[in-house]
Design a protein around this motif. Structure first.
Motif, mmCIF file in Angstrom:
data_model
loop_
_atom_site.group_PDB
_atom_site.id
_atom_site.type_symbol
_atom_site.label_atom_id
_atom_site.label_comp_id
_atom_site.label_asym_id
_atom_site.label_seq_id
_atom_site.Cartn_x
_atom_site.Cartn_y
_atom_site.Cartn_z
ATOM 1 N N ALA A 112 0.118 2.388 -11.909
ATOM 2 C CA ALA A 112 -0.224 1.001 -12.195
ATOM 3 C C ALA A 112 0.752 0.403 -13.204
ATOM 4 N N ASP A 113 1.095 1.160 -14.243
ATOM 5 C CA ASP A 113 2.061 0.685 -15.240
ATOM 6 C C ASP A 113 3.423 0.436 -14.591
ATOM 7 N N ARG A 114 3.828 1.314 -13.713
ATOM 8 C CA ARG A 114 5.145 1.188 -13.057
ATOM 9 C C ARG A 114 5.204 -0.052 -12.174
ATOM 10 N N MET A 115 4.100 -0.346 -11.501
ATOM 11 C CA MET A 115 4.075 -1.480 -10.584
ATOM 12 C C MET A 115 3.530 -2.746 -11.230
ATOM 13 N N ASN A 116 3.177 -2.646 -12.499
ATOM 14 C CA ASN A 116 2.643 -3.789 -13.245
ATOM 15 C C ASN A 116 1.384 -4.334 -12.580
ATOM 16 N N LEU A 117 0.521 -3.409 -12.175
ATOM 17 C CA LEU A 117 -0.760 -3.746 -11.561
ATOM 18 C C LEU A 117 -1.864 -2.992 -12.277
ATOM 19 N N SER A 118 -3.095 -3.313 -11.968
ATOM 20 C CA SER A 118 -4.219 -2.605 -12.589
ATOM 21 C C SER A 118 -4.470 -1.287 -11.865
ATOM 22 N N PRO A 119 -4.984 -0.254 -12.551
ATOM 23 C CA PRO A 119 -5.324 1.021 -11.885
ATOM 24 C C PRO A 119 -6.338 0.827 -10.759
ATOM 25 N N GLN A 120 -7.271 -0.112 -10.946
ATOM 26 C CA GLN A 120 -8.274 -0.371 -9.915
ATOM 27 C C GLN A 120 -7.629 -0.882 -8.628
ATOM 28 N N LEU A 121 -6.623 -1.745 -8.786
ATOM 29 C CA LEU A 121 -5.947 -2.291 -7.602
ATOM 30 C C LEU A 121 -5.117 -1.212 -6.920
ATOM 31 N N ILE A 122 -4.476 -0.349 -7.699
ATOM 32 C CA ILE A 122 -3.707 0.758 -7.123
ATOM 33 C C ILE A 122 -4.636 1.664 -6.319
ATOM 34 N N SER A 123 -5.787 1.967 -6.905
ATOM 35 C CA SER A 123 -6.757 2.808 -6.204
ATOM 36 C C SER A 123 -7.244 2.149 -4.930
ATOM 37 N N LYS A 124 -7.438 0.837 -4.980
ATOM 38 C CA LYS A 124 -7.874 0.091 -3.795
ATOM 39 C C LYS A 124 -6.831 0.153 -2.694
ATOM 40 N N MET A 164 0.830 -1.208 0.000
ATOM 41 C CA MET A 164 0.000 0.000 0.000
ATOM 42 C C MET A 164 0.865 1.259 0.000
ATOM 43 N N MET A 165 1.938 1.235 0.772
ATOM 44 C CA MET A 165 2.852 2.382 0.816
ATOM 45 C C MET A 165 3.524 2.596 -0.535
ATOM 46 N N LYS A 166 3.926 1.494 -1.185
ATOM 47 C CA LYS A 166 4.546 1.612 -2.505
ATOM 48 C C LYS A 166 3.559 2.174 -3.525
ATOM 49 N N ALA A 167 2.302 1.731 -3.454
ATOM 50 C CA ALA A 167 1.278 2.234 -4.372
ATOM 51 C C ALA A 167 1.063 3.733 -4.164
ATOM 52 N N PHE A 168 0.987 4.140 -2.923
ATOM 53 C CA PHE A 168 0.788 5.559 -2.605
ATOM 54 C C PHE A 168 1.934 6.429 -3.138
ATOM 55 N N THR A 169 3.158 6.055 -2.853
ATOM 56 C CA THR A 169 4.297 6.857 -3.320
ATOM 57 C C THR A 169 4.398 6.840 -4.847
#
Length: 312
Positions: free
Chosen positions: A23-35, A6-11
């Motif tokens: 999301a592209d940087r972390m290779n995750l979906s935008p929805q998951l980053i927002s979550k 969660m901290m990595k997503a926030f930063t």
């Protein structure tokens, strides 16, 4: 939910300026980053970001938390890098346990060669013929002679260990050279106490030619028994790494008619998934040091009986 993630997503959202780029940087979906960011805010019970259709802004709490997040993530990265460096560097203190006589006669040279190659390694060598608990004694590697048995330890064979039956020429001249196992019952035996007769049982079964009645000397040190044999005190069963010099000098004779089962020198270590580099490199080094025919078992032209024994 993983707080670190969660901290990595926030930063990442703050650094990249959008949920999609994060999301592209972390290779995750935008929805998951927002979550992840929403869950972080829920856990902290404060809003970190203000979102509009075109821009993301940090709140006052978000500014403070971002600084702390960046420092925590940096500390974790540095810690992981330092552990990786430690895993890859051959450095630190290496605690080794080894048999007494073998260590005295045959470990000084390889340890010196190993430390010449890896000068940042400090070696603490503990010599004992007793088996130590590696974890309890804080031992990284134990060198042991015998047959590797099933245990929680991992082992690698370092060298073959040949056992021989031997006595001095003067002793044999005085008491006669035994030809059969039955003959041995009439001779004086110099017994190694830690073996408890294992080498005899493995070679002759339960009908050992030696007993308490014909045991002349018992010692927990092979050098003592070799010296006693040289001084005509009886027949000894000892490894060739101890007998080879006395045989080469003609002080002992190998009784070829009594071959003994081959043993091995093993490096054993706890069953760990990740070995420290110092342990891994020492095991690799010592495994190739003695070779399939160690120098103490090289043929000796002056003593055919010894040569015949070690070439078998």
């Amino acid at each position: 939910m993983n707080k670190l993630l969660m901290m990595k997503a926030f930063t990442s959202v703050v650094t990249e300026g959008s949920f999609h780029k994060a999301a592209d940087r972390m290779n995750l979906s935008p929805q998951l980053i927002s979550k992840y960011v929403s869950q972080l805010e829920s856990d902290l019970k404060t809003r970190l970001l203000t979102r509009t259709t075109r821009k993301i802004n940090l709140t006052e709490a978000g500014h403070i938390y971002l600084q702390r997040c960046q420092q925590v993530l940096l500390d974790i990265e540095e810690m992981e890098n330092s552990l990786t460096d430690l895993q890859n560097q051959v450095t630190g203190t290496l605690n080794i346990s080894a048999p007494m006589s073998f260590g005295i006669h045959h470990l000084s040279a390889p340890i010196a060669a190993f430390q010449s190659r890896y000068p940042s390694v400090k070696v603490q060598l503990f010599l004992t013929d007793q088996k130590v608990d590696l974890l309890e004694a804080n031992v990284d590697i134990a060198l042991r002679i015998g047959h590797l048995k099933n245990s929680s330890l991992i082992g690698r064979k370092i060298a073959p260990i040949r056992m021989v039956t031997c006595a001095s020429p003067q002793y044999l001249a005085e008491y006669g050279e035994p030809k059969t196992a039955e003959d041995l019952t009439q001779h004086r035996y110099l017994r190694y106490s830690y073996s408890e007769g294992r080498e005899l049982t493995e070679s002759w079964g339960e009908h050992s030619p030696f007993s308490e009645q014909n045991t002349q000397l018992v010692s927990n040190n092979g050098d003592i028994l070799i010296n006693a044999a040289i001084r005509h005190q009886g027949i000894a069963i000892q490894p060739t790494f101890l007998t080879y010099n006395a045989v080469a000098r003609g002080e002992l004779v190998v009784l070829e008619q009594f071959p003994l089962q081959m043993m091995g020198l093993y490096a054993v270590y706890p069953n760990r998934q990740f070995l420290a580099s110092k342990i891994r490199h020492f095991i690799d080094f010592i495994s190739g040091y003695y070779g399939e025919l160690p120098y103490w078992d090289k043929p000796c032209d002056r003593h055919p009986s010894y040569t015949a024994t070690v070439e078998r």
